[in-house]
Scaffold this active site. Structure first.
Site, PDB file in Angstrom:
ATOM      1  N   LYS A  52       0.037   4.750   9.754  1.00  0.00           N
ATOM      2  CA  LYS A  52       0.712   5.572   8.744  1.00  0.00           C
ATOM      3  C   LYS A  52       0.484   7.055   9.018  1.00  0.00           C
ATOM      4  CE  LYS A  52       0.471   1.936   5.283  1.00  0.00           C
ATOM      5  NZ  LYS A  52      -0.323   1.280   4.242  1.00  0.00           N
ATOM      6  N   GLN A  96      -5.392   2.684   0.390  1.00  0.00           N
ATOM      7  CA  GLN A  96      -5.121   1.429   1.096  1.00  0.00           C
ATOM      8  C   GLN A  96      -5.746   0.236   0.365  1.00  0.00           C
ATOM      9  OE1 GLN A  96      -3.100   1.067   3.829  1.00  0.00           O
ATOM     10  NE2 GLN A  96      -3.421  -1.140   3.637  1.00  0.00           N
ATOM     11  N   ASP A 119       3.303   4.868  -3.047  1.00  0.00           N
ATOM     12  CA  ASP A 119       3.377   3.401  -2.956  1.00  0.00           C
ATOM     13  C   ASP A 119       4.209   2.815  -4.102  1.00  0.00           C
ATOM     14  OD1 ASP A 119       2.230   2.190  -0.768  1.00  0.00           O
ATOM     15  OD2 ASP A 119       0.179   2.334  -1.549  1.00  0.00           O
TER      16      ASP A 119
END
Ligand code: NDP
Length: 296
Positions: A52, A96, A119
Site C-alpha cells: 500500500k 491494518q 477504508d
C-alpha cells in the site's frame, strides 16, 4: 467465458489516481497523503502494508507506515491515530487489520476522523453508504468489485445476485452496493452465510455470485448456473508440495471446474486482489479533496 482481469481494471483506476494526484499538486500545491498503522508482525499484513505504501508513493502521494509492536497498548494506538487525525499532511489513515488481540479494533476505528477513514469502516461512513450518500468513501474491496462490473459492462439491473459472506469488510457492503439504485447496481441481492439453508440452490439460481467466505474452492460446478458471472473475493492458502513455498493461493471458487460454465469469472490471484489497493488510493485522493474543498 471471459476472464475478468484485476490487473487491467486496477491499472485503469490507478491511471486516473495518478492523474488526479498530479492535478491536485499542480493546481492546489497539496500532496495527497496516506499513512498506515500496523501493529504486530503478521507476515501477510506486513506485505499488504508495504504494498500500500509503495503503491501510494508510486502514484506521487505522500505515504508512510507506523509500526507498533505486538505488545502495543490501546492507549498507544489511539494516541497515534489522534496524532494522524491532527496532521494536515495526512489525508487518509488506515489501521491494518487484524491488530493484536489486546486491542479493541472497534474503538480504534471509531477514533479515526471520518474524513480520513479511507477504508470506509467508521460508523459514520458505513451509515452514509447505507443511505446512499456517496459524496464520501466507498469500501475498497466491494467497490473494487463494482469497478470490475462496470469495466466489463456487465448487466446487473434486475439480476439475482448472491453474496456469500456477511462480514463488515466485504459481504455486507457488497450487498448494499449491488442493491442500490444506479447503473451497474439495481440487483436483487440474497446474502448467504454459515446458517443459510439451501445455499447450493440459492447459488444455482444466481445470475451473479460474489464469494467472500474464506473457504477454499467452496463454490462448486453444481452451484453455478450456465452463463453466470462469478466474482471470487476469497484469498486462501492451500498446501501444494509442487511449490517452493509449499503452498499456493486459491479463491472461494473451484475455478478449474466452474470457469467453463461462466460468462465472466475472476481468477485468484489476479482478480479482486489488485482492486482493493487501487480503490484505497482512490479514496485517499477523495479524502484530500474533501479536506481541502477541491473538486476534480
Ligand atoms: P470473514 O471471516 O470476516 O467472514 C466470512 C463470512 O463467510 C461470514 O459471514 C461467514 O458466516 C461466512 N461463511 C464462512 N464459512 C461459510 C460456509 N461454509 N458457508 C456459508 N458461509 C460461510 O471473512 P472476510 O469477509 O473478511 O473475507 C472473506 C474472504 O475474502 C477471505 O478469503 C479473505 O481473505 C478474502 N478477502 C479478500 C480481499 C481482497 O482484497 N481480495 C479483502 C478482504 C477479504 P457467519 O457470519 O455465519 O460466520
Amino acid at each position: 467465458m471471459q476472464l475478468i482481469e484485476g490487473k487491467v481494471v486496477s491499472a485503469s483506476v490507478l491511471d486516473q489516481v495518478k492523474k488526479d494526484v498530479e492535478i491536485i499538486k499542480e493546481k492546489h500545491g497539496i500532496t495527497p497523503g496516506l499513512e498506515v498503522v500496523i501493529a504486530g508482525d503478521d507476515p501477510a499484513s506486513q506485505v499488504y502494508v508495504r504494498n500500500k505504501v509503495l503503491k501510494a508513493t508510486e502514484m506521487g502521494m505522500h505515504s508512510a507506515k507506523h509500526e507498533l509492536s505486538n505488545e502495543t497498548t490501546q492507549e498507544e494506538i489511539l494516541g497515534l491515530v489522534d496524532k494522524l487525525n491532527n496532521d494536515p499532511k495526512v489525508h487518509g489513515i488506515l489501521v491494518q487489520s487484524p491488530p493484536p488481540p489486546q486491542i479493541d479494533e472497534r474503538s480504534v476505528i471509531d477514533s479515526i476522523n471520518p474524513q480520513k477513514d479511507v477504508d470506509c469502516f467508521h460508523p459514520y461512513n458505513v451509515g452514509k453508504l447505507l443511505i446512499g450518500d456517496e459524496d464520501g468513501f466507498l469500501p475498497c474491496t466491494p467497490n473494487g468489485v463494482m469497478a470490475m462490473l462496470e469495466h466489463y459492462d456487465i448487466e446487473t439491473s434486475g439480476k439475482h445476485a448472491v453474496v456469500l459472506g456477511r462480514s463488515n469488510i466485504v459481504g455486507k457492503p457488497m450487498m448494499v452496493l449491488m442493491s442500490r439504485k444506479g447503473k451497474y447496481a439495481n440487483s436483487t441481492v440474497t446474502m448467504c452465510h454459515s446458517r443459510t439453508q439451501n445455499l447450493e440452490e440459492m447459488c444455482a439460481s444466481a445470475d451473479i455470485i460474489v464469494a467472500a467466505i474464506g473457504v477454499p474452492q467452496f463454490v462448486k460446478e453444481n452451484m453455478v448456473k450456465e452463463g453466470a458471472v462469478v466474482i471470487d473475493v476469497g484469498i486462501n492458502r492451500i498446501e501444494d508440495a509442487s511449490k517452493k513455498s509449499g503452498f499456493r493461493l486459491v479463491g472461494d471458487v473451484d475455478f478449474d471446474n466452474v470457469a467453463e460454465k461462466c460468462s465472466y469469472i475472476t481468477p485468484v490471484p489476479g482478480g479482486v486482489g489488485p482492486m482493493t489497493i487501487a480503490m484505497l488510493l482512490k479514496n485517499a485522493v477523495t479524502a484530500c479533496c474533501l479536506q481541502h474543498g477541491i473538486t476534480l
